[in-house]
Design an enzyme around this catalytic site. Structure first.
Site, short mmCIF file in Angstrom:
data_model
loop_
_atom_site.label_atom_id
_atom_site.label_comp_id
_atom_site.label_asym_id
_atom_site.label_seq_id
_atom_site.Cartn_x
_atom_site.Cartn_y
_atom_site.Cartn_z
N GLN A 1 0.81 -1.22 0.00
CA GLN A 1 0.00 0.00 0.00
C GLN A 1 0.84 1.27 0.00
OE1 GLN A 1 -1.48 -1.25 4.11
NE2 GLN A 1 -1.70 0.96 4.30
N CYS B 1 -5.05 0.56 3.61
CA CYS B 1 -5.12 -0.88 3.88
C CYS B 1 -6.49 -1.44 3.52
CB CYS B 1 -4.83 -1.15 5.35
SG CYS B 1 -5.96 -0.30 6.46
N HIS C 1 -6.34 -1.65 11.25
CA HIS C 1 -5.69 -2.18 10.05
C HIS C 1 -6.54 -3.28 9.45
CE1 HIS C 1 -2.50 -2.81 7.26
NE2 HIS C 1 -2.08 -3.95 7.76
#
Ligand SMILES: *[C@@H]1O[C@H](CO)[C@@H](O)[C@H](O)[C@H]1NC(C)=O
Ligand SMILES: *[C@@H]1O[C@H](CO)[C@@H](O)[C@H](O)[C@H]1NC(C)=O
Ligand SMILES: *[C@@H]1O[C@H](CO)[C@@H](O)[C@H](O)[C@H]1NC(C)=O
Length: 366
Positions: A155, A161, A301
């Site tokens: 990324q 993410c 995340h």
């Protein structure tokens, strides 16, 4: 199966390209021999040679002005890794990776990890998960063995993410259904999905992104709408849409047994958890943390669960990250399963049905 061959080759290639610094210096990193200053010199030059070009990172402007002694940070990191790896009964090993000369502050800023904390997973409505196979499902599963897990991506310097988790999930479900790899566009989600409470490089949720793809009519390919790692104006061309979603996001929360069933029955699943310090140094084994939190607004995340199993008596999830193939275990990691470790149970989803847009069109014409 051309596509999955390409996927397998790409995986092979990316792991071969990284002559393994952790293997070469295993005797030092696992504490078998004491580390000397000379060792640090040799390791650091190997580190620079191996990771620096491919890392291609420019620390954000707030750090550019500072003179940072990279070798010093690296040396401290080596000490930290040895300390962790030689502690009694650790379930995972730490190792060197492209971030090993970054401070914690730089790392958090690089992936904009705190931005994601504003996401509210309790706003996600839980779906009923059909318990199709009951206790009959295998104790161990790895979707990579079936050739449906697409190559690990990176990324870069952007809190995107959630787009990599979403796209990795769509690519896998597409591979599972059609036996072909379609490289899909994260950037379209970064730029175009903000009406669904997503925020480009400042975070978002896969469940919202699946809904966007369903309502929007599809997602484009990586080639048509390439990744930039910054939030831009949306300029997607609907005629480039390659893959669509029907039925929207199926949301799984609270039950890791539901998650296991859904993963086995349907394919990889977008999941989320809380990254805390220590995780960035993961190299192998089953990650556990005693400091992460596990509520719906703690997760920061999004990643992709691709399997599960048990290692040395500890149940784990096998997970694909989006920090490149040089991070972790060839871009993957294992995390403890069954105890809501770091919130892994609270914010999970997958697309009900993934379809090929051009094939649907052809069927329509017949
Ligand atoms: C999160 O969503 C829940 C359910 O919609 C809501 O009750 C709560 O206030 C939200 N929290 C935040 C911080 O937005
Ligand atoms: C799953 O969550 C998304 C986003 O929060 C929501 O739009 C969708 O309706 C939910 N799906 C189901 C089946 O409830
Ligand atoms: C998919 O696209 C990404 C980003 O452009 C690229 O780095 C990667 O090599 C592509 N993967 C494959 C297998 O073609």
């Amino acid at each position: 199966m051309q596509g999955s061959k390409i996927a397998v080759l790409a995986l092979l290639f990316s792991s071969l390209a990284l002559a393994n610094i952790n293997k070469d210096f295993a005797h030092i990193l696992d504490g078998t021999s004491a580390v000397t200053l000379d060792d640090i010199e040799v390791m650091y030059s190997k580190f620079v040679q191996q990771y620096k070009q491919q890392m291609n990172y420019s620390p954000s402007s707030q750090f550019k002005s500072q003179t940072i002694d990279r070798k010093m940070i690296f040396a401290q990191k080596v000490q930290e890794i040895i300390k962790h790896n030689t502690a009694p009964s650790v379930s995972y090993k730490k190792g060197l990776n492209p971030f090993s000369d970054m401070t914690e502050e730089e790392f958090v800023s690089y992936y904009n990890i705190n931005a994601q904390a504003e996401q509210n997973c309790s706003a996600t409505k839980r779906s009923e998960i059909p318990q199709l196979m009951g206790d009959g499902i295998p104790e161990q599963w790895d979707w990579r063995d079936k050739g449906i897990v697409s190559p690990v991506k990176n990324q870069g310097h952007c809190g995107s993410c959630w787009t990599f988790s979403t796209v990795g999930c769509l690519e896998a479900h597409y591979l599972k259904r059609y036996g072909q790899f379609k490289n899909l566009s994260e950037q379209q989600l970064v730029d175009c999905a903000s009406a669904y409470d997503n925020h480009g490089c400042n975070g978002g949720l896969p469940s919202h992104a699946f809904e966007y793809v369903k309502d929007n009519g599809g997602i484009s390919t990586e080639a048509s709408y390439p990744y930039q790692a910054v939030t831009n104006q949306c300029t997607v061309n609907p005629s480039s849409y390659a893959v669509g979603v029907r039925g929207g996001a199926v949301n799984i929360s609270l039950s890791e047994e539901d998650l296991r069933q859904a993963l086995f029955n349907n394919g990889p699943i977008s999941i989320a958890f809380q990254v805390v310090d220590g995780f960035r140094d993961y190299s192998s084994g089953v990650y556990v943390s005693s400091t992460c939190k596990n509520g719906p607004s703690d997760v920061n995340h999004a990643v992709l669960a691709v399997g599960y199993g048990t290692e040395n008596g500890v149940n784990y999830w096998l997970i694909k990250n989006s920090w490149g193939a040089a991070w972790g275990d060839k871009g993957f990691f294992k995390m403890q399963r069954g105890v809501n470790m770091c919130g892994v149970a609270v914010c999970n989803s997958y697309p009900q049905e993934v379809y090929d847009i051009s094939q649907e069109f052809k069927v329509f014409l017949q």
